[in-house]
Design a protein around this motif. Structure first.
Motif, PDB file in Angstrom:
ATOM      1  N   PHE A  39       3.561 -17.152 -51.605  1.00 17.89           N
ATOM      2  CA  PHE A  39       2.118 -16.928 -51.578  1.00 17.89           C
ATOM      3  C   PHE A  39       1.759 -15.554 -52.152  1.00 17.89           C
ATOM      4  N   ASP A  40       0.585 -15.484 -52.745  1.00 20.60           N
ATOM      5  CA  ASP A  40       0.084 -14.246 -53.350  1.00 20.60           C
ATOM      6  C   ASP A  40      -0.283 -13.247 -52.243  1.00 20.60           C
ATOM      7  N   ALA A  41       0.432 -12.130 -52.181  1.00 25.26           N
ATOM      8  CA  ALA A  41       0.201 -11.139 -51.138  1.00 25.26           C
ATOM      9  C   ALA A  41      -1.195 -10.530 -51.207  1.00 25.26           C
ATOM     10  N   GLU A  42      -1.815 -10.594 -52.376  1.00 23.83           N
ATOM     11  CA  GLU A  42      -3.171 -10.045 -52.510  1.00 23.83           C
ATOM     12  C   GLU A  42      -4.176 -10.837 -51.678  1.00 23.83           C
ATOM     13  N   LYS A  43      -3.799 -12.071 -51.285  1.00 20.65           N
ATOM     14  CA  LYS A  43      -4.709 -12.903 -50.492  1.00 20.65           C
ATOM     15  C   LYS A  43      -4.331 -12.922 -49.011  1.00 20.65           C
ATOM     16  N   PHE A  66      -2.736 -14.064 -42.292  1.00 22.52           N
ATOM     17  CA  PHE A  66      -3.400 -15.296 -42.713  1.00 22.52           C
ATOM     18  C   PHE A  66      -3.508 -15.299 -44.231  1.00 22.52           C
ATOM     19  N   PHE A  67      -3.535 -16.510 -44.802  1.00 19.44           N
ATOM     20  CA  PHE A  67      -3.648 -16.654 -46.245  1.00 19.44           C
ATOM     21  C   PHE A  67      -5.056 -17.101 -46.592  1.00 19.44           C
ATOM     22  N   ASP A  68      -5.794 -16.242 -47.261  1.00 12.57           N
ATOM     23  CA  ASP A  68      -7.186 -16.512 -47.609  1.00 12.57           C
ATOM     24  C   ASP A  68      -7.243 -17.173 -48.989  1.00 12.57           C
ATOM     25  N   GLN A 104       7.551 -17.611 -48.334  1.00 14.86           N
ATOM     26  CA  GLN A 104       8.877 -17.600 -48.950  1.00 14.86           C
ATOM     27  C   GLN A 104       9.886 -16.879 -48.059  1.00 14.86           C
ATOM     28  N   ARG A 105      11.166 -17.129 -48.331  1.00 11.89           N
ATOM     29  CA  ARG A 105      12.296 -16.580 -47.579  1.00 11.89           C
ATOM     30  C   ARG A 105      12.431 -17.210 -46.205  1.00 11.89           C
ATOM     31  N   LEU A 106      11.782 -18.376 -46.013  1.00  8.66           N
ATOM     32  CA  LEU A 106      12.027 -19.223 -44.859  1.00  8.66           C
ATOM     33  C   LEU A 106      12.253 -20.640 -45.361  1.00  8.66           C
TER      34      LEU A 106
END
Length: 430
Positions: A39-43, A66-68, A104-106
């Motif tokens: 996922f994009d860390a910026e979100k 949370f992922f926005d 990621q990494r799970l």
């Protein structure tokens, strides 16, 4: 309950011998395995969006990130999914936190027909522990999807899997409840430490003194003879280059700065490693050192020896009127940590950083140097008593963890005979 049945030697080291009617099977055969999504860390957002499960969330507690953005179906997880952390200490946990997205990494495992997920979960942890023990690395350990798929676990008949998992649910629950009580006692002692620190560094330890308002909101009233000063007038930032032969040190949120060289395992876990020691910062006895990313959690320490610290740390060199050990204690008081948190910059907790420009403008109340020394010595004595109690709790907790691992290992490899085990009947509702 010892096994009296015929056994078969297994080539997998952690399994050893198993009952003769059992088999061994790769995780890829007994479960559907999928990797988390990058996922994009910026979100990433602390409150808004879909719950995002990261490695730290496998340890329990509320979701911190949370992922926005858009829901990613292939990264969706639900209650009952088995999650495996693939960085650092490899951990396997059955998820019970509701619908979420997997970072990621799970990895996510779902059992195939003929396999009990709880049995897979109990067996997976020792399987990946073996991979962990055999992995030699120079940085953080990583587990690949390929390694997870190839990992081997025992395979009893399905009814035996259910029976073993049910027995382990009861046994591990008992151990976990005892560990939970120890954890609560540990936290109470840590809270007691914080209250003692705050009282001593904000109000002093002398009796019968007059108080005045410090003019600093988070500090409140202080002894009338204490002076209010900026940290920048008491310390200057130092950035001396490291030299060969000095020990590598680290700062803990619980115990301050280390007074000896980190061992290899701690080195991999706590600092970004480089063979060129000139890249690190040199600290001298009395320097106040803090971890920029964890300062708001109390990661301060007054150095006792000369050594090296990560370039991500800040080294504050003291002037003549200040006792760094006193300031270390003060800055680890709850109200001070909240002020530091307010001054730290970053979008979310895991990105907060306390830079020197903010640190130097923090105002504190400072007693005379003699009184600072007395307060620091008082806290050294008082807190060491509590630390000994915490150390005893940690030892008991470690013994329980070892007992838990041993019970799981013996049960899933058939060394405890549960063929006649009958689970207790569910309690009747009143």
């Amino acid at each position: 309950m010892t096994v009296e049945r015929a056994v078969t030697d297994c080539e997998i080291a952690w399994i050893g011998s198993i009952p003769s009617k059992w088999h061994v099977v790769r995780l890829a055969v007994c479960s559907h395995i999928a990797a988390g999504y990058p996922f994009d860390a910026e979100k990433f957002n602390p409150t808004k969006g879909f719950p995002l499960v990261r490695i730290r969330d496998l340890q329990g507690g509320p979701i911190q990130t949370f992922f926005d953005g858009q829901w990613v179906k292939k990264a969706a997880i639900f209650d009952g999914d088995l999650l495996v952390g693939m960085d650092g200490d490899f951990v396997a946990r059955i998820w019970q936190g509701g619908p979420a997205l997997l970072n990621q990494r799970l990895a996510r495992l779902r059992n195939k027909h003929g396999f009990d997920l709880r049995f897979i979960a109990y067996s997976t942890q020792p399987a990946i522990d073996e991979i962990n023990a055999e992995t030699n690395v120079t940085t953080v350990k990583h587990l690949s999807i390929g390694q997870i798929k190839k990992a081997v676990i025992p395979r009893p008949l399905f009814d035996d899997q259910v029976r073993i998992a049910g027995w382990l649910d009861i046994q591990t629950h008992r151990i976990d409840k005892r560990r939970e009580l120890l954890s609560k006692k540990r936290e109470l002692l840590r809270d007691l430490k914080k209250s003692i620190i705050e009282e001593a560094t904000f109000r002093g330890i002398a009796a019968g003194v007059e108080f005045r308002h410090s003019g600093i909101g988070w500090l409140g009233k202080v002894p009338a003879h204490w002076a209010t000063m900026r940290l920048g007038s008491l310390f200057r930032e130092a950035a001396d280059a490291g030299i060969e032969g000095l020990p590598m040190l680290s700062v803990s949120i619980h115990s301050g700065i280390t007074d000896k060289e980190l061992d290899d395992e701690e080195m991999e876990r706590k600092v970004s490693r480089s063979e060129d020691r000139s890249l690190y910062k040199r600290v001298k006895p009395g320097d106040l050192v803090y971890n920029q990313m964890r300062a708001w959690q109390g990661a301060f320490g007054a150095a006792k020896i000369e050594g090296l610290v990560s370039p991500a740390y800040v080294v504050a060199r003291p002037g003549k009127v200040v006792v760094p050990r006193f300031v270390e204690y003060l800055l680890r008081a709850p109200a001070a940590m909240e002020e530091i948190r307010r001054r730290s910059r970053g979008i979310t907790d895991f990105r907060l950083r306390l830079y020197w420009d903010e640190f130097k403008n923090i105002r504190i109340a400072l007693p005379t140097k003699r009184e600072q020394e007395k307060i620091a010595a008082f806290l050294d004595r008082k807190l060491s008593q509590i630390d000994r109690q915490i150390a005893l709790i940690d030892q008991l907790d470690e013994l329980l963890q070892q007992q838990r691992k041993a019970i799981i290992h013996e049960a899933v490899t058939g060394k405890i005979d549960l063929s006649n085990y009958e689970p207790p009947a569910p309690a009747m509702a009143a």
